[in-house]
Design a protein around this motif. Sequence first.
Motif: not given
Length: 627
Positions: A236-245, A264-272
């Motif tokens: 992923l690129a850019g900042a995503h909200p907490v709870g993004t899937r 799958a849920v994306v971690g709050p600071t994860a970009h992969e």
Amino acid sequence: MHAHPGTVAAPGLPLASRQDGEYPRPQMMRSHWADLDGTWSFRNTGDDPAWRNGFPDARDILVPFPPESAASGIDEPGFHPVVWYARGITAADLAAAGHDEDRTRLLLHFGAVDHRARVWVDGQFIGEHEGGHTPFTLDVTEALTAPASASASAPASASGNTDAVHTLVVRAEDDPHDLTQPRGKQDWHEQAHDIWYRRTTGIWQTVWLEAVPDPAVAALRWTNVDHETMRLTVRLAGAHPVGTRVRVEAHWTEQDEHLATVEAVVGPTAHEVDVVVPIARQANGQAEQELQWSPDAPHLVDAVVTLVAPDGHTLDAVSSYFGIRTTAIGHGRFLLNDRSTDVRSVLNQGYWPESHLTAPTRQALRREVELIKELGFNAARNHQKIEDPRFLYWADRLGLLVWGEAPGAYAFSPTAVQRLVREWMDAVERDASHPSIVTWVPANESWGVQHIATDPAQQAYARALADVTRALDPTRPVISNDGWEHPDSDILSVHDYEGDGERLARTYADDEARTRLLAGVGPADRPILVGGAEDRGQPVMLTEFGGVNHQPGAQRDDAWGYTTAADGDDWIARITALYDAVRASSFLAGSCWTQLTDTMQETNGLLNADRTPKEPIERIRRAVLGR
């Protein structure tokens, strides 16, 4: 604007498995993109920093064809150590890219620029990239959404850009005498000689502009976990909200059958994030072949990958495809989907007389795959070239096994090591999702490691290249040094241009011949195993043979092959005899004929340089298949 018909679950998205071969990144598609190929301004004399703003006193060049080629309109095959390109960017380009209030980021993609590129927009430095065969992307949002600087002016000679609102400038360096650059078959002499060809400098794959949201899907990587499970790595690129899937929907378009929907849920600071995609229908082992990918049945599964906000609205969506198949080695054989497969390959230089390493048209990439299959082959070894991704799409779509190979450097030094390792890692990452790629070849015939038989440092380098390839992709066999002098290979490959079928048959007759071959010096007076490598029962393949010169029309004075046929009948007889020898072997697991097409002075192709067959295709096919 390039919009493609057909959707899978998401309105407006193209159907990736049934695309038309135009999209430059076939396994991650959006609905809109701006093709920046076409007429650019060009300079290849001088090196003036002022040109970063554009240069009205210039010639036209047709991108993405290299300046050495006739197709470019420049047609100057000499040395081009530094070249400059400029193109106006128009409001229509931004609109075609899909730029609007929802897609706010603008990405500039380069398929390949040989060898080192620096990029400016309106005189503002945007970024740079080194590596002549791999793609790179630059974020040009601020540059293309701000007013153009007063000093920037659209290049006057760039036809069709009189309404340009910004000026894009590219400077490319390609030192023909720098032997540490990964270069493949590009000659270091001014005139092509022996087995080397004219150079391909600067921009040689598509340049395109794409608008994306923020956050966005940045990259996808499909991995076959087993016969019934895929793993998708989403970057992923850019900042995503907490709870993004991340949601993945898989659909078998051929049968209009929904296969899976997983999230799958994306971690709050994860970009992969890794998403496991089980294909439940494959749990029935008696029916699993219905969906498996193979050359005879190249089934592809469409997928939509959606980035979903916590409130359920779509942040981004792309379409993709994958093939379900496994590759392995065992019992001295190459295994596709756990079944022994005779790899019947042809050496493909991917070189065209009018356009060099760039295909003359995008349709030509499809025709190349079709011709290979029509000639009786189920595989291609893309030799010393990281091929256009659209070739790999057609290999996926039409069913062709592909050996991915690095373009070699010619010197051994810390700089050469760093350059090739970096570029090869990028190539593996770019192409690992293609089901057609079944083998990796990071080195060939000791190019760049000429003393590997005795030099521990060069042996360590070749082993490291093989191991880093396995680390990036543990699912495919790796050949550490195709042809001979293997320090650590999953397949033991041999190059042998013996022209007599009976003598070739004796060399590869039986297990005794195999033991003798691997224990001693090979056909090119090179040992097959070096650096303490052992025969572990790996498959043995004859990965270059043939190379029979035949010129059915006008004769070239500089033409050559490894042997020469008297006429068409003699040529077919020689091909048949050499393939009879391969078929008679009790241990050879595959072969690769040299080569698909005539390439400049090499007239040992099955096809002429213009892709017409030298003899009727059916005659060639019978010689290859023995029936």
